[in-house]
Enzyme design. Structure first.
Site, PDB file in Angstrom:
ATOM      1  N   HIS B 270      -2.579   1.922  10.041  1.00  0.00           N
ATOM      2  CA  HIS B 270      -2.546   2.044   8.722  1.00  0.00           C
ATOM      3  C   HIS B 270      -2.918   0.584   7.925  1.00  0.00           C
ATOM      4  CE1 HIS B 270      -1.040   4.082   4.902  1.00  0.00           C
ATOM      5  NE2 HIS B 270      -0.865   2.801   4.776  1.00  0.00           N
ATOM      6  N   GLU B 271      -2.048  -0.213   8.336  1.00  0.00           N
ATOM      7  CA  GLU B 271      -2.344  -1.705   7.804  1.00  0.00           C
ATOM      8  C   GLU B 271      -3.626  -2.253   8.012  1.00  0.00           C
ATOM      9  OE1 GLU B 271      -0.530  -2.218   5.259  1.00  0.00           O
ATOM     10  OE2 GLU B 271       1.269  -0.819   5.593  1.00  0.00           O
ATOM     11  N   HIS B 274      -6.216  -0.798   5.679  1.00  0.00           N
ATOM     12  CA  HIS B 274      -6.224  -1.426   4.486  1.00  0.00           C
ATOM     13  C   HIS B 274      -7.154  -2.837   4.626  1.00  0.00           C
ATOM     14  CE1 HIS B 274      -4.042   1.088   1.960  1.00  0.00           C
ATOM     15  NE2 HIS B 274      -2.808   1.039   2.652  1.00  0.00           N
ATOM     16  N   GLU B 300      -5.943   3.946  -0.016  1.00  0.00           N
ATOM     17  CA  GLU B 300      -4.967   4.563   0.771  1.00  0.00           C
ATOM     18  C   GLU B 300      -5.888   5.309   1.764  1.00  0.00           C
ATOM     19  OE1 GLU B 300      -1.952   3.641   0.576  1.00  0.00           O
ATOM     20  OE2 GLU B 300      -0.920   5.047   1.708  1.00  0.00           O
TER      21      GLU B 300
END
Lengths: 501, 501
Positions: B270-271, B274, B300
């Site tokens: 997830h991170e 980003h 997102e």
């Protein structure tokens, strides 16, 4: 005048803190650059630093700041308004000095100096690698011309004075010459007499290869010195340094690797000494000169005192050596107190400042100081620096560097635009010895307590005597107030004589 | 108009980058606050952040900025000057939008909102601990009043529109209602039908206790995804986050500890998703909207796509599971692909958003979105929030939270002043599914390549399709351009149906 909310004093403190935050942010970005930043970010970081430094300068020279300052002192003379107490008057004078310097240097000159020294630093790296002074020469000529311009705008009895004043407020050539001159003959004599003294310890100087063990040892040592880890950090970088972002956020570093264990311990004492000073500044006055190091010389004294006076003494090692041996049981098996002291008390004159021992170190600085003055007045043309360096080196150290890399190209300072900076290293030695002598006089039990590891006895004394006063008085006066005497070379020479003869 | 040095376009890019540096410095200070800062520095850091944010706002609203902007567009309408190319016109429009928002909100309102939400956050921590909404209520009332003031100054067809627009430029209630409305029934059905599906893997969810092994695994995974560690860092913090200081300096964190190994791997995906977006922005336009994430929804989507669509798929784990087992040989002995997928594909409706599965997650957001709109218009008074929450929760999730702590007090967003933020989480799901569907259509070999660990196939596609365009188009248009269709809930629902039925 009291500092009541909304009053003139409070307003100036707020404006100063506001400006200081941009300076602090720049220091913080520099800390990150040396410890954390991914290498690809170098370009963006240089831009960020430029922006933050310019914002700091803009705040200090903004009309609002002058107006706030004018409520506390005469803007032309810096004379505090009548009715201010001693502390407030010192604050007004200190802030005026910084403001007066900032406004006298036009933005264009500051920017050109920054650009020129950035180019000069690149040239220096190349020149040093090739040991060829000619590569640096044109850059240094341009930089000196800019420094002369700055000096003439700032004014002073000697053109070197305003440059020195940036690092050591209130100090002048007229005061410095006799102070440093008094060192020349005695240090030369000590060096000649002691040449070859001591012996290097192999286990103490080979890379140790166990970073967690050293980290744990260092953290314990720093805590024992009084360093508050809830208001600070210890990291690693290529070149060790210390930075104070705020009394609640003081960070220092050790070298990434490669050094022997003893060098790392001395580095920790040195950098932690700097950080203790920053942690000890008064947060209530943060942003003003009442919460700022008195001078670089005094800052340097706070580190050299721990590194040399404490860290090379027998009582310190009586307590510390067993702890160090416990951290590195295999490496240091069989290393005794005598080995440590023999290692630390070597006298080995050589051409390189950073490898110098405690006795010859200050001679390296005298060499640079004497050349610097003549560079600034123009008496020494840049092209003649290598020859002048060799001659001074022969006179002071009794040797001629084998090449420019280990001679006039060894230091980053001149190409980085730091001209007038070197004397603060010797002043650090002198101030440190003076303060330490006074401390010992007031603390007869010190040697015994040091041998029990009670290091904070010294930290508390320094807190009372030095840290909490910030720039309330010029460094030399602060040192005078503490030991009750003018700055002098005698306590430093007395220390060296007792240790090295 | 070309971007020639000294030209109007170049001038605006420079002014924007200059302003952006203060924003970047604030993000950097926040990163440090969560990862490195000693705890005692919290007060000084809050002051520093305030100063940097104010400096950013001051630069954006300075007369010099308006003048530079005015050379490229009509300051009243934002209409680009004739003769600009498409890219330049987009830049002018994008910068005008940011400027127009900034200048319409008076400094006093911005400051009061910051102060009020700071107090509200403290109240929220207390209210949540005691599970007592009454503690938060007066703060939230004040905050909503300020948000309504801001909304009325900014203007829009619906009072919620300008708040939403801050996070999702160009998005409106009129467009969002049908888009999100289309999710309600199908998601409810999927959740009911799939309730109890899957099974938790004990080894996958117990804390792993070997941080170096996880760090090594994460660094390798991030590199395999295309994350450039020479332009970024991975650290640890209490709450994982990602921050882009510059395309050459993108940093993300994992949670300090306590989670199971699978949560940490999903967090890394997830991170890192980003951070890949931030690394992929065009450095040549840095500081402008051409080098800024298109919207939070799109940001997102860049993380959820990796976490859910890739990271919960069988081909991904076919390649990754042996590597994960090698990193944690004892913990994961005997854990097979089926165990991993059963663990990842659980459907377990519950009251807490952060513990929600892939199917019910968006229902949690719909709940918040529907309440938020009524809070902003005043139709839902703050005092009635707990009851309204319970009713909506029963309607959408089929359950009522046992207390306010696990109900309307579970999120930090409202008390932090982030009203209009929640929908970006669902938009992230929709955009991500749409982009991924298009990517798979264009890349028939994807499943096979994913099973060989060739993750950068996707990264390169996203670079081409999303990252490098920045905010050239609004997010919804960017998504439309890529897959050639309007934003739609269908690809997301199709994905869930294929995975969960």
């Amino acid at each position: 005048m009291r500092r009541k909310k909304g009053g003139a004093l409070d307003a100036l403190v707020r404006l100063s803190a506001e400006a200081r935050r941009f300076e602090s942010a720049a220091h913080f970005a520099e800390w990150d650059q040396e410890t954390m930043m991914p290498p690809g970010a170098a370009g963006a970081r240089a831009d960020l630093l430029g922006t933050l430094q310019a914002a700091h300068h803009a705040r200090l020279t903004a009309p609002a700041y002058a107006k706030g300052l004018g409520a506390l002192c005469d803007l032309r003379s810096g004379e505090p308004r009548p009715g201010l107490g001693a502390l407030e008057a010192s604050l007004a004078r200190g802030q005026w000095r910084r403001w007066n310097r900032a406004r006298r240097l036009p933005g264009g000159l500051v920017e050109e100096t920054a650009r020129t020294s950035s180019a000069a630093q690149h040239a220096w790296v190349d020149a040093r690698r090739k040991s060829d002074f000619r590569i640096l020469r044109p850059h240094l000529e341009r930089l000196l011309a800019l420094k002369r311009q700055a000096a003439s705008r700032l004014g002073g009895a000697h053109p070197y004075d305003p440059l020195l004043d940036e690092y050591e407020p209130g100090m002048t050539v007229a005061r410095l010459d006799p102070l440093l001159g008094a060192l020349k003959a005695p240090l030369g004599e000590l060096a000649r007499a002691g040449k070859g003294r001591g012996r290097a310890g192999k286990a103490l100087s080979t890379p140790y290869g166990d970073e967690p063990a050293l980290d744990a040892f260092t953290r314990e040592l720093a805590s024992a010195m009084g360093f508050d880890l809830s208001r600070g950090r210890i990291d690693r970088s290529a070149h060790p340094f210390s930075t104070g972002l705020h009394p609640t956020d003081c960070r220092f570093t050790l070298r990434i690797s490669g050094d022997g264990v003893m060098t790392q311990v001395l580095t920790a004492l040195h950098e932690c000494g700097h950080s203790l000073y920053e942690q000890g500044l008064d947060p209530a006055w943060w942003g003003t000169t009442l919460s700022r190091h008195a001078s670089l010389g005094l800052h340097e004294s706070m580190s050299r005192l721990w590194e040399n006076l404490v860290g090379k003494s027998a009582p310190f090692w009586r307590h510390r050596l067993p702890l160090l041996r416990r951290a590195f049981p295999r490496l240091l098996a069989g290393v005794g107190l005598d080995d440590v002291l023999a290692h630390l008390h070597r006298i080995t004159p050589g051409p390189v400042r950073l490898e110098a021992d405690e006795v010859t170190y200050s001679l390296h600085i005298l060499l640079r100081y004497e050349l610097e003055k003549d560079m600034v007045t123009g008496k020494l043309p840049v092209k003649d620096i290598p020859d002048a360096w060799a001659a001074k080196s022969r006179e002071l150290l009794g040797l001629v560097p084998p090449d420019d890399r280990r001679g006039c190209l060894q230091d980053v300072h001149w190409s980085g635009g730091s001209i007038g900076y070197f004397p603060t290293y010797v002043l650090g030695n002198l101030y440190g010895a003076q303060l330490y002598a006074k401390f010992k006089e007031e603390t007869p039990s010190w040697d015994a307590r040091l041998a029990r590891g009670e290091l904070t006895v010294l930290t508390r004394w320094l807190q009372r005597t030095v840290y909490r006063h910030g720039r309330r008085w010029p460094a030399a006066e602060l040192v005078r107030r503490a030991p009750g005497a003018e700055p002098s070379a005698e306590p430093f020479l007395a220390h060296l004589r007792s240790r090295y003869t």
